[in-house]
Design an enzyme around this catalytic site. Structure first.
Site, short mmCIF file in Angstrom:
data_model
loop_
_atom_site.label_atom_id
_atom_site.label_comp_id
_atom_site.label_asym_id
_atom_site.label_seq_id
_atom_site.Cartn_x
_atom_site.Cartn_y
_atom_site.Cartn_z
N GLU A 37 34.52 41.59 9.51
CA GLU A 37 35.00 41.47 10.74
C GLU A 37 33.73 40.78 11.35
OE1 GLU A 37 36.58 43.51 14.66
OE2 GLU A 37 36.79 44.51 13.05
N ARG A 262 33.49 54.46 0.57
CA ARG A 262 32.35 53.59 1.10
C ARG A 262 31.17 54.27 0.36
NH1 ARG A 262 34.52 51.73 6.11
NH2 ARG A 262 32.68 51.56 7.18
N LYS A 272 29.22 49.65 12.04
CA LYS A 272 28.81 48.62 12.95
C LYS A 272 28.63 48.99 14.48
CE LYS A 272 31.42 45.59 11.00
NZ LYS A 272 32.28 44.46 10.75
P1 ATP Z 1 32.13 49.25 9.91
O1 ATP Z 1 32.72 50.58 9.90
O2 ATP Z 1 30.45 49.40 9.57
O3 ATP Z 1 32.25 48.37 11.16
P2 ATP Z 1 34.16 48.20 8.64
O4 ATP Z 1 34.79 48.24 7.46
O5 ATP Z 1 34.65 47.94 9.96
O6 ATP Z 1 32.61 48.83 8.44
P3 ATP Z 1 34.27 45.14 8.05
O7 ATP Z 1 33.54 44.11 8.56
O8 ATP Z 1 35.73 45.24 8.46
O9 ATP Z 1 33.42 46.55 8.45
O10 ATP Z 1 34.01 45.44 6.42
C1 ATP Z 1 34.02 44.35 5.53
C2 ATP Z 1 34.20 44.85 4.03
O11 ATP Z 1 33.20 45.64 3.72
C3 ATP Z 1 35.28 45.86 4.20
O12 ATP Z 1 36.41 45.30 3.04
C4 ATP Z 1 34.90 47.11 4.11
O13 ATP Z 1 35.97 48.05 3.36
C5 ATP Z 1 33.66 46.75 3.25
N1 ATP Z 1 32.76 48.06 4.00
C6 ATP Z 1 32.41 48.32 4.94
N2 ATP Z 1 31.54 49.19 4.97
C7 ATP Z 1 31.45 49.61 3.53
C8 ATP Z 1 30.56 50.66 3.31
N3 ATP Z 1 29.75 51.49 3.77
N4 ATP Z 1 30.77 50.81 1.84
C9 ATP Z 1 31.41 50.03 1.11
N5 ATP Z 1 32.09 48.89 1.55
C10 ATP Z 1 32.10 48.86 3.01
MG MG Z 2 36.82 46.68 10.00
#
Ligand code: ATP
Ligand code: MG
Length: 558
Positions: A37, A262, A272
Site C-alpha cells: 500500500e 510476519r 508503517k
Molecule cells: P504495515 O503494518 O507495516 O503497514 P502492511 O501489511 O499494512 O504493513 P502493506 O503495504 O499492505 O503493509 O504490505 C505489503 C505486503 O508486505 C503485504 O503482502 C504484507 O502482508 C507484507 N508485509 C508487511 N509487513 C510485513 C512483515 N513484517 N513481514 C512480512 N511481510 C510483511
Molecule cells: Mg496493509
C-alpha cells in the site's frame, strides 16, 4: 530447513507450489504479486514478503507483479510509489512489464459489484459506520440484520449507481455483501464492499467518489491479473473465506491464498503507522534515516541488498509468529561486507603523534592490502610521514595491565609500518593530552623487527598532512527495549544514544573520491558508508555495522 540448489530454503509455501506444479493445479504456472500500500516506505518486513513473492516466481520460471494497493485515496502519495519501486529494484527484483495499481481495475471492480447486486448478493445500506459496528455483534454474540438488508435488487441497483454519481454524502450509504450475519467469522457478517469518499485519487483523479474496500479489491485484482498464488501475512487468514466467497459468487477465476507469519525484529518497530509517526514527529531525520528499519534507511546505512536477501532467506517462512534478533541481520550484513568491502585506515577520534626521529620533509608510501578476503582486490600505497593521527582510545597515560596499545615507554606496531615507542606526552594548560611523541625504529619497516623482538599491539593511523577530514555518525539501536512494539507508548523507549557524531575524523587520502553509497571497512573499527551529505574535502560516513559479531558468538554458545 533444507537448502535447495538455488540457495533458497524449502518451506511450506514452496512445498505447496511444488505440489501444485506436480498436480497441474494451475497448469504449472506460478504467478505471484507483491502488493504494497503506497502509504509509507518499505521496511525489512516488506523485504521478506518481496523476497518470498519474487523469489518463488524466479525459482519457478514464473512472474511476480508489483501491485500497488491504492484503494485508500486519503492516505496515499506519489512519493511512496516512487520510493517503493526504487526499493524493490534495489533489492534486485524485477516486475518486468507487470506493474499494476488496484486503481487500474476500478472499472472492472465496479462491474463486479454490479454483478453481485444484480444476483442479490450485495445491498446498499443506510446504517452509519457506528451502527454497522454495533449491528455486527461480537465473537460471542451473533450480528443483527440491517433494516436495509432486504431491499429489492432494483432498488439496490438504483441506489448503488446513484452512490457512484455522487448523489449521497460520505457515510450516508455503503455497499455490503449479503452473506451471513450470524457467521462465526465476523468478516463474513455482511462486510462493506464500497464506501463513499469524496476525495481525489492520486491516479484516477476525481473520476470516482466511491472506493472499494481492501477485501473487495484484493482478491478480484489477483483474479483479473491471473495470479496463481496469493501470499499474504497471517492477519488475512480470517479474510480467506471472504476472498473465496466473492470470487466463487462472481464465478470468476480463483487464485489460492496462503498466509505466513510476519517478520518481527527486536529493537525496532515494523509498522508503517509507527514509522510515519517517527518521521512526522521529527524523531528521525526522514524515512531514509540510517537508524530506520526501512530499506531506504538500510541502504543509506550501507546494508548491501545481497545481505538483506540472504537474511530473509535465513529467517525462512513459517506460520508461527516469532521475533528475530536484530543481531542476526547485522550478522548477514557483516558476512557480505567482509567479502566485498575495501579496507582503509581511518581515525574516528584523532590524537596527534609526532615521530621525532623521522625526517621532517620525508614521505614514504607503504603497501597496504585492500581486502585480505579477496586477492583480486589488490593493494594500494599509503603515505607515511613524521606526523600522524592515531585513535585517542589507543593511547593511555596510565594503562591497566591488559592494555597493549600505546602508553609511555611502550613499543607498538603501526599497521603496515614501523615499530614506534612513546617517549613523551604533551599537554595543554588544562592538562589535556594534545600530542604524543614517539621514536621509530627504521629497521622495522614492514612491521617486523630483524632481531625478532615482538610487540603486543598493532594500531591504525593516518598521515596528518595527507588526511582527509570526515564526520562519522555512529549508531546504536533506535529503541532501548527489545520489543518496543509491545509497549503502550513505543516513543517513550526511543534510545537517546541512538546516534553519536564524531566531527573531527581523519581518513586516508584514497577516500578523497569516494562515492556516496560506497562502503569500506575502517580497520579495527567497523564498516562505514559514504553518506550523500558528503562535500568535497568533508566526507560524511555512516557506521554500517561494527566488526564484532555478538550474534554468531551467541549461536555458538547455544
Ligand atoms: P504495515 O503494518 O507495516 O503497514 P502492511 O501489511 O499494512 O504493513 P502493506 O503495504 O499492505 O503493509 O504490505 C505489503 C505486503 O508486505 C503485504 O503482502 C504484507 O502482508 C507484507 N508485509 C508487511 N509487513 C510485513 C512483515 N513484517 N513481514 C512480512 N511481510 C510483511
Ligand atoms: Mg496493509
Amino acid at each position: 530447513m533444507i537448502q535447495t540448489d538455488n540457495g533458497s530454503s524449502n518451506d511450506f509455501i514452496r512445498d505447496k507450489v511444488s505440489d501444485d506444479n506436480r498436480t497441474g493445479k494451475f497448469s504449472g504456472a506460478v504467478v505471484t504479486r507483491f502488493p504494497p500500500e503506497p502509504n509509507g516506505y518499505l521496511h525489512i518486513g516488506h523485504a521478506k514478503s518481496a523476497c518470498l513473492n519474487f523469489g518463488l516466481a524466479a525459482e519457478n520460471n514464473g512472474r511476480c507483479h508489483l501491485r500497488f494497493d491504492d484503494t485508500n485515496p486519503a492516505k496515499e502519495e506519489e512519493e511512496y510509489v516512487e520510493a517503493i519501486m526504487e526499493d524493490v529494484r534495489w533489492l534486485g527484483w524485477s516486475w518486468g512489464e507487470h506493474l499494476y495499481f488496484a486503481s487500474d481495475h476500478f472499472d472492472k471492480l465496479y462491474e463486479f459489484a454490479l454483478t453481485l447486486v444484480s444476483s442479490g448478493h450485495a445491498y446498499v445500506d443506510d446504517l452509519t459506520q457506528d451502527q454497522i459496528r454495533e449491528y455486527r455483534g461480537t465473537l460471542t454474540k451473533p450480528g443483527r440484520e440491517s433494516p436495509c438488508r432486504n431491499r429489492s435488487v432494483a432498488e439496490n441497483l438504483d441506489l448503488f449507481k446513484r452512490m457512484r454519481k455522487g448523489e449521497f454524502e460520505e457515510g450516508q450509504k455503503v455497499l455490503r455483501a449479503k452473506i451471513n450475519m450470524s457467521s462465526g467469522n465476523i468478516n463474513m457478517r455482511d462486510p462493506v464492499l464500497y464506501r463513499i469518499l469524496k476525495v481525489s485519487h492520486h491516479r484516477t483523479g476525481d473520476k470516482w467518489c466511491i472506493y472499494p474496500m481492501y477485501d473487495f479489491a484484493h482478491g478480484q485484482s489477483d483474479s483479473i491479473e491471473g495470479v496463481t498464488h496469493s501470499i499474504c501475512t497471517m492477519e488475512y487468514e480470517d479474510h480467506r473465506p471472504l476472498y473465496d466467497w466473492i470470487l466463487e459468487t462472481l464465478g470468476v477465476y480463483k487464485p489460492e491464498q496462503t498466509e505466513f507469519a510476519r517478520l518481527n525484529l527486536t529493537h525496532t518497530v515494523l509498522s508503517k503507522r509507527k514509522l510515519v509517526q517517527l518521521v512526522e514527529d521529527g524523531k528521525v531525520t526522514g524515512w531514509d534515516d540510517p537508524r530506520m528499519p526501512t530499506l531506504a534507511g538500510m541502504r543509506r546505512r550501507g546494508y548491501p541488498p545481497e545481505a538483506i536477501r540472504s537474511f530473509c532467506d535465513q529467517v525462512g517462512v513459517a506460520k508461527r509468529q516469532n521475533t528475530i534478533e536484530f543481531a542476526m541481520l547485522e550478522h548477514a550484513v557483516r558476512d557480505q561486507l567482509n567479502k566485498t568491502a575495501p579496507r582503509v585506515m581511518a581515525v574516528l577520534h584523532p590524537l596527534k603523534v609526532v615521530i621525532t626521529n623521522y625526517p621532517e620533509a620525508q614521505v614514504e608510501y607503504l603497501e597496504a592490502t585492500n581486502n585480505p578476503e579477496d586477492p583480486d582486490a589488490g593493494s594500494r600505497k599509503l603515505p607515511f610521514s613524521r606526523e600522524l593521527y592515531i585513535e585517542r582510545e589507543d593511547f593511555m597515560e596510565d594503562p591497566p595491565n591488559k592494555f597493549f596499545r600505546l602508553s609511555p615507554g611502550r613499543e607498538v606496531r603501526l599497521r603496515y609500518g614501523y615499530f614506534v615507542t612513546c617517549t613523551d606526552v604533551v599537554k595543554n594548560d588544562a592538562g589535556e593530552i594534545i600530542e604524543i611523541q614517539c621514536t621509530y625504529d627504521p629497521e622495522t619497516h614492514g612491521g617486523q623487527a630483524p632481531d625478532g623482538r615482538k610487540v603486543k599491539g598493532t594500531i591504525h593511523w593516518v598521515s596528518a598532512q595527507h588526511a582527509v577530514n570526515a564526520l562519522s555518525r555512529l549508531y546504536n539501536p533506535l529503541f532501548n527495549v527489545e520489543h518496543p512494539d509491545k509497549e503502550d507508548d513505543f516513543i517513550k523507549h526511543l534510545n537517546p544514544d541512538s546516534i553519536t557524531v564524531e566531527d573531527d575524523s581523519k581518513v586516508e587520502p584514497s577516500l578523497t573520491q569516494a562515492e556516496p553509497g560506497s562502503t569500506v571497512q575502517f580497520e579495527r573499527l567497523g564498516y562505514f558508508t559514504v553518506d550523500p551529505d558528503s562535500q568535497p574535502g568533508a566526507l560524511v560516513f555512516n557506521q554500517t555495522v561494527t566488526l564484532r559479531d555478538s550474534w554468531s558468538k551467541k549461536q555458538h554458545q547455544k
